[in-house]
Design a protein around this motif. Sequence first.
Motif, PDB file in Angstrom:
ATOM      1  N   ASP A 537     -38.290  21.178  -0.879  1.00  0.00           N
ATOM      2  CA  ASP A 537     -37.139  20.376  -0.454  1.00  0.00           C
ATOM      3  C   ASP A 537     -37.185  20.063   1.038  1.00  0.00           C
ATOM      4  N   ARG A 538     -37.608  21.032   1.877  1.00  0.00           N
ATOM      5  CA  ARG A 538     -37.654  20.796   3.314  1.00  0.00           C
ATOM      6  C   ARG A 538     -38.715  19.750   3.648  1.00  0.00           C
ATOM      7  N   GLN A 539     -39.849  19.810   2.978  1.00  0.00           N
ATOM      8  CA  GLN A 539     -40.901  18.820   3.201  1.00  0.00           C
ATOM      9  C   GLN A 539     -40.452  17.434   2.746  1.00  0.00           C
ATOM     10  N   LYS A 540     -39.765  17.385   1.618  1.00  0.00           N
ATOM     11  CA  LYS A 540     -39.285  16.091   1.118  1.00  0.00           C
ATOM     12  C   LYS A 540     -38.301  15.466   2.094  1.00  0.00           C
ATOM     13  N   ARG A 541     -37.384  16.268   2.617  1.00  0.00           N
ATOM     14  CA  ARG A 541     -36.416  15.744   3.586  1.00  0.00           C
ATOM     15  C   ARG A 541     -37.120  15.205   4.825  1.00  0.00           C
ATOM     16  N   ALA A 542     -38.090  15.967   5.326  1.00  0.00           N
ATOM     17  CA  ALA A 542     -38.833  15.514   6.510  1.00  0.00           C
ATOM     18  C   ALA A 542     -39.587  14.226   6.200  1.00  0.00           C
TER      19      ALA A 542
END
Length: 983
Positions: A537-542
Motif C-alpha cells: 500500500d505504501r509503494q502504491k501511494r508513492a
Amino acid sequence: MSGRGAEDGLRFAVLGPVRAWRDEVELDLGTPLQRSILAMLLLREGRAVTPSEMIDAIWGEDAPPRALGALRTYVSRLRTVLEPDRSPRTPPELLTSVGRGYALRLAPDMLDLALFDRAVAAAEASHRASDTAEAAETLRSALALWTGEPLAGAVGPYADHQRDRLIERRLGVVETLMEHDLALGRHAGVVSELIALVADHPLREQLRAQLMLAYYRNGRAAEALAVFTDTRHALIEELGIEPSAELADLHRRILAADPTLTVTPVRPPAPDEPETLVEMPKPAQLPAAVTDFTGRKQLVNRMLTLLSSGGDGVPVVAMSGIGGVGKTTLAVHVAHLVHDLFPDGQLYADLRGYGQEPTPPETALVAFLRALGIPVDVIPDSLADRSALFRSLLGDRRMLVLLDNARDADQVEHLLPGSAGCAAIITSRGKLGDLPSARLIDLDVMEPDEALSLFGAVAGLERVSAERAAAMDVVAACGFLPLAVRIVAARLAARPSWTVASLVPRLADERRRLDEMKIGNLAVSATFALGYGQLDDRQKRAFRLLSLPNGSDISVFAADAVLDLSLVETEDLLESLVDASLLEAPAPGRYRFHDLLKLFARRQSEGEDDGGERAEALRRLLGFYLATARSAHRLAYEGSAVADNLQVIGHRGHTFSSADESVAWLAAESEALFAILGQAAEAATGELLPAADLLVAMEPLLETGATGREFDQRTRVLIEAARQAGDLRSELRCRYVLGRVLFGANRMAEAEEQFLGARALAEQCGDAIVLGETFNALAVVSGRQRRHHEALEWFGRAGKIYREVGNVAGEALVLSYSARDHFGLGRPEDAIAVSEQGLAIFSELGSAPGVARARYHLGIVLSAVGRLNEAVVHHAECLDFFRASNQRVWEQRVCVRLATTFTAAGRYQDAARHAEQALIVSREITHPYGEALSLTALGKALRGLGSITRSTDALEKALDIFTRLGSPEADDVRALLTQKVET
C-alpha cells in the motif's frame, strides 16, 4: 545503438598493485581509499555493494563522521576516471547505482583475477580429461598474471582479508601445479622452485611433502628425510603440533623405499578410446523467436559475450526493465543465437512472477527434471533435493536455462545450473541485485530509430516510409516502448483505411492514450497493472502521488515533500520502485517515470485518491519549491528584502551555503519549477499567490540567460489567471517579473509598460517591497534609453522606499546603478562617488553578489574617465564571481566592458579576446542585445588591430541588431561606420 562502449579498451589488475588501463594507458586511480573502493567493487564481480558495507570494508570501526559523503565523492571520481567522456546527465554504464549501493559491471576478460580463475578452471578441465601436461602449462600461464602482492595499494579490513584469501588461492594453485609437474616426471625441474616456496611458507605441509617426493625421486632420499625433520621441528616450535598423518605416512614410505613412490608419467587418452556417456534427452524448450526482432545490437553483443565467457562459474545474465520493454523478446532472441554453444539442450520456464500465482521453484524443477528424462515417481519431494538432482544432471553437460518473468532472487536461485559449461538468462521486472554472480542488465526503451524500424516492420515499411515524420511522432507518443509500438503498429496494419498521420491526434490526448494501446489480448495498461499489483500500500501511494507533478523528473527532496514522509522513508520507497522497474533513477538522487507509466499512475490516482489528497500533495510540493527558491533568492541577491516578502506554505525547504550553490539549484530544478507554476495556473485555486511568489523567487535564473522564453510563457499564463481571479497581489508579482523578462530581451517599451502596471498595483496593494523594486527597475529602463534625468528621479523614489523599509542593500543598489546616469549627465565625479559608496555598503554587508554588481558599475565609470587599470581590476574581480555562479548575462556584460577598457588602453588583442568571449556567451544564451554589444566591442578591437574588413563586418551586424531592437546604440555604431568610411 552503435559506437565505442564505455568498457572498450579497459582492463584492471588486482593480482599485484590495484591498477587500471585504457588502451594500454594506465589510469590515475587516486588515493589509497579510492583504490580500495575500486578493489572491492572489482572483487564483488558485478554484485551490488551497499554504502555501509563499503564504509565497514574501508574504515572498519574507525569510520570518520562524514564517511558517507567521502564515499560518494570517491565513487564520483572513479566514475569520471572510468568514463571520462560521459555526459553528467547520462547514467554511468560501468560503475552503476543498484538500489542504494553500487556495482561495477565489467566483461569477464577485463580483470586479471577473472582471467586467472578462467585459466585455473581450464586446467582443471584438462586434468579431468587426463591431459595433465596441458593442465600444467595452463596453470603456469595463470600464475604469470601475478605481478606482486595482491591488492597492493588498497587499505582497510576488507582489502586485508581479501589479500589473505588471494594469497591462499595462489598457493593452492602453485601446489596443484607442483602436483602436476611431479606426475609428469618433472621432479628434477621443480626442486629449486619447491625449495624457494618452502622457505617462503615453512608451515605449509603440502609444499613440504612435494619437496620430499621430488628429492626422493631424484635419488636424494637423505635430503627428503631431512625435510621431514625440519618440518616437524617447525610445526612443534611454531604451532605446538605434530606433522599430519599424510606427511608422516610419506616419511614412513620413504624410509621403507616404497616402490609406488616412483613416477609413472601420465598420458592423455588415445583418440580412439571410447568414452561412455549416459544418454539423456536434449530438451529444446525455447519459445519461437519473433521474426521482426529489431535493434538492440549493442545489448545482443554484450549478452553473447557474457554467455560465451569461460571460467569456472556459470554465466548468469539477469535482465530487468519496465513491463513491455521487450525483456522476453530479447532473451529468447539471444538464446536462439547461442544455440550452438549449448548442444545438450535449452530449458525454459515462465515463472509468472507478476501474475496472481507465481510458479513455485519446486514446480519449475519438476518440469525441468521430467524434460531431462527423470520419471515423476522418482523425483524427490524437497526443494533442496530437487535442485541438487537438477544440478547433478547438468554437471557434465552444456545447457542453457532461460527463466522468464521471475519475481525475485529467491524464486530463481534453486533453478540455476551449478557447473561450468552451462549458462542462464533471467528476465524480471525487478532488479535482481541480490542474486550472486549475476550480470545485471537494465533494459531501457528503444532508441527512436529502432522504434521506428519496429513500427515499420509490423505496420508495413511502405506506409511508414511515406509518412516518416508522422511515424516518428507516433513512436514518440508510445514512449519508444516496444510493446506500445507493436500494438499501435498492429492496429494500423489491421486498418488499411487509416494513415499514420491519423494516429497522431488519437495519441495526443494523454487521458486517452493508454486506451489506444490495446489490441486483442494485448494492452499496455494491463502489463503495467501486473507490476502495480505487486506493490504494497505504501509503494502504491508513492507511485500514484509522484506521478502528479508535471516535471520530467523529481529530486528525492521534492518527492519527500509530495509524500510527506521522512527523507529516509521516501528514499527507501523510491528505490523500491526503481527496483520494481516502475521508476527510473537517471542520476543520483533524481527519479522519473516512463511517460506511459506516468499516465497509468495518474489514472490509478484518479481512481484511488480523492481530489483533496491530490491537491494537497501538489501544494506540499509547491511549498517545498517556494521555500527553497526563497532561500536561493536571499543568497543570490544578498541583502535584498524581496525574499522576506514572500510567503512560506508549510515546508522549510533547502538552505544553501553560497550564491553559487543557490543559483545552481535553481538551474537544475528550473524545468520542475516551471512545471509546477503551470499546474498552479491551471488549477486557478488559492495557490496563485504562492505560485506568483515562486516566480519572483526564481528571479536569479534570469541572470543565467537560459530561461527567458519559459519565464515569458509561464508569467503571462499566471497574469491571466490572476486577472480572472481578481488576485491583485499575484498579478503585481507576475507583472514585475514579466517586466524583468522583457528588459532582458531589450524590449524596453513593453518592459516599461509592465513595470508601470506593477507600480500601480503595488501602490494599490500597499506592497512597499515590490514597489521599491519596481521604481528601481523603471530607473534602469530609463537609463538604458538614455533618459538620465528621469532615471535619477526613479532611483530617488526607490531609495526613499528602501530607507523607509530599512533595506540597506537596496540603497546600495540604487547608488551603484545610478552611477551611469550621473556620468551620462556629464557628472563623472558624482558617478565615481556614488559607485564607491555603493561598493562600500555592499562590502560592509558582506554581500558577495552586491559587491560584484557594484564593482561592475564602478569599473564602467573608471574606464570612462581613463582610470583603466583600476577598471580592469574591478571587472576581473566581478567576472570571476559571475562565472562561478553561472550568471551568464552578467558574464557577457563584464566581458564587453573589459574589451572596451582594453581597446581604450591600446591592448587590442586582449580586447578582441574578451569581445569574442562575450559574443560566444550572448549567442549561447540567445541574447540579441548582448550579441550586438559584443559585436560592437569586437569591431572596435579589430579596427585597432588593423583588420578593417572584419571590423566593418562586425559593426554592420551590430547595427542590424540594434536597429531591429530599436536601441539608441544604433546611432553610436552608425557613427563608427561613418567614421571608418571617412578615414
